[in-house]
Write a protein that holds these residues in place. Structure first.
Motif, short mmCIF file in Angstrom:
data_model
loop_
_atom_site.label_atom_id
_atom_site.label_comp_id
_atom_site.label_asym_id
_atom_site.label_seq_id
_atom_site.Cartn_x
_atom_site.Cartn_y
_atom_site.Cartn_z
N SER A 58 0.84 -1.21 0.00
CA SER A 58 0.00 0.00 0.00
C SER A 58 0.87 1.25 0.00
O SER A 58 0.54 2.25 -0.66
CB SER A 58 -0.96 -0.01 1.18
N VAL A 59 1.98 1.22 0.72
CA VAL A 59 2.90 2.36 0.71
C VAL A 59 3.48 2.55 -0.69
O VAL A 59 3.58 3.67 -1.20
CB VAL A 59 4.01 2.17 1.78
N ILE A 60 3.86 1.44 -1.33
CA ILE A 60 4.41 1.52 -2.69
C ILE A 60 3.37 2.06 -3.66
O ILE A 60 3.67 2.91 -4.51
CB ILE A 60 4.95 0.13 -3.12
N GLU A 61 2.11 1.59 -3.55
CA GLU A 61 1.04 2.10 -4.40
C GLU A 61 0.79 3.58 -4.16
O GLU A 61 0.59 4.35 -5.10
CB GLU A 61 -0.24 1.30 -4.17
N ASP A 62 0.78 3.98 -2.89
CA ASP A 62 0.59 5.40 -2.56
C ASP A 62 1.70 6.25 -3.16
O ASP A 62 1.44 7.33 -3.73
CB ASP A 62 0.52 5.61 -1.04
N ARG A 63 2.91 5.76 -3.05
CA ARG A 63 4.05 6.50 -3.62
C ARG A 63 3.95 6.57 -5.15
O ARG A 63 4.22 7.60 -5.75
CB ARG A 63 5.37 5.89 -3.19
N ALA A 64 3.55 5.45 -5.77
CA ALA A 64 3.39 5.43 -7.22
C ALA A 64 2.29 6.40 -7.64
O ALA A 64 2.43 7.12 -8.64
CB ALA A 64 3.08 4.00 -7.70
N ALA A 66 1.31 9.06 -5.96
CA ALA A 66 1.82 10.41 -5.72
C ALA A 66 2.77 10.83 -6.84
O ALA A 66 2.71 11.97 -7.33
CB ALA A 66 2.53 10.49 -4.37
N ILE A 67 3.62 9.89 -7.27
CA ILE A 67 4.55 10.21 -8.37
C ILE A 67 3.77 10.46 -9.65
O ILE A 67 4.07 11.40 -10.40
CB ILE A 67 5.58 9.06 -8.54
N ALA A 68 2.75 9.64 -9.93
CA ALA A 68 1.93 9.83 -11.12
C ALA A 68 1.21 11.19 -11.06
O ALA A 68 1.15 11.91 -12.07
CB ALA A 68 0.93 8.70 -11.27
N ASP A 69 0.67 11.53 -9.88
CA ASP A 69 0.02 12.83 -9.72
C ASP A 69 1.01 13.97 -9.94
O ASP A 69 0.68 14.97 -10.59
CB ASP A 69 -0.62 12.95 -8.33
#
Length: 181
Positions: A58-64, A66-69
Motif C-alpha cells: 500500500s505504501v508503494i502504491e501510494d508513492r506510485a 503520488a509520483i503519477a500525480d
C-alpha cells in the motif's frame, strides 16, 4: 567440601557442559528443532503475508500514485508555461508592431511638420527675395537717375568750361540719356 579451591569449583562447573557439546548439533534433538523451525517459518510467512507485505504494497502504491500525480501536475504546469510563453510572444509581437506603428506615425507627423516649416521658410525666403529684388531695382533705378544727374551735371560743366557759347541743356540731357540707356 568447604575446603575446595576455586579451581576445583570451576572444573566441576565446566564438566557437565563439556561432555555433550553444542545441543543444536545433537541428532537426538533434531525432531523438535525441525518442528519449531517449521512453526517459526509458517508464523513468519503469515505475519509477512497478512501484515507487513500489504502495508508495504500500500505504501508503494501510494508513492506510485503520488509520483503519477506529480508527473501529471508537472505536465499540466508545462502546458501552462508553454501557453504563457505563446501568449507572451504574441503580446511582445503586438507591442513591437504597435511601437513601430507609433514610430511611423510620429515620423509622418514630424515629416508633415517639417514640410510645413520648409514651406513656410520657402515662402518667407521668396517674400524676402521679392522684397530684396524690388529694393535692388529701386536702388538700381535710383543709381541710374543719380548717374544720369551726375553725368548731366558733369557734361554741362565740361561744355561750359570748353564751349560756353554752345551750352544747350536739353541737348546735353538728351545726349547723356542716350549714352546711359
Amino acid at each position: 567440601m568447604a575446603t575446595e579451591t576455586a579451581e576445583e569449583l570451576i572444573h566441576e562447573a565446566a564438566e557437565p557442559h563439556a561432555s555433550g557439546g553444542l545441543p543444536q548439533l545433537d541428532f537426538s534433538n533434531w525432531d523438535s528443532q525441525i518442528f519449531w523451525l517449521v512453526v517459526a517459518l509458517v508464523l513468519l510467512y503469515f505475519l509477512m503475508s497478512r501484515i507487513a507485505l500489504p502495508r508495504i504494497s500500500s505504501v508503494i502504491e501510494d508513492r506510485a500514485d503520488a509520483i503519477a500525480d506529480d508527473l501529471d501536475q508537472a505536465a499540466d504546469l508545462k502546458r501552462r508555461a508553454e501557453a504563457a510563453e505563446v501568449a507572451y510572444t504574441a503580446a511582445l509581437n503586438a507591442a513591437r508592431a504597435e511601437a513601430q506603428a507609433i514610430a511611423a506615425e510620429a515620423r509622418a507627423e514630424a515629416r508633415k511638420e517639417l514640410d510645413a516649416a520648409i514651406a513656410k521658410a520657402d515662402a518667407e525666403i521668396a517674400a524676402r527675395t521679392a522684397e530684396s529684388e524690388k529694393r535692388i531695382a529701386e536702388i538700381r533705378d535710383g543709381a541710374l537717375e543719380a548717374v544720369e544727374t551726375v553725368a548731366t551735371d558733369t557734361a554741362r560743366a565740361i561744355v561750359a568750361a570748353l564751349l560756353p557759347a554752345a551750352q544747350d541743356d536739353a541737348a546735353i540731357a538728351s545726349a547723356v540719356k542716350t549714352r546711359v540707356s
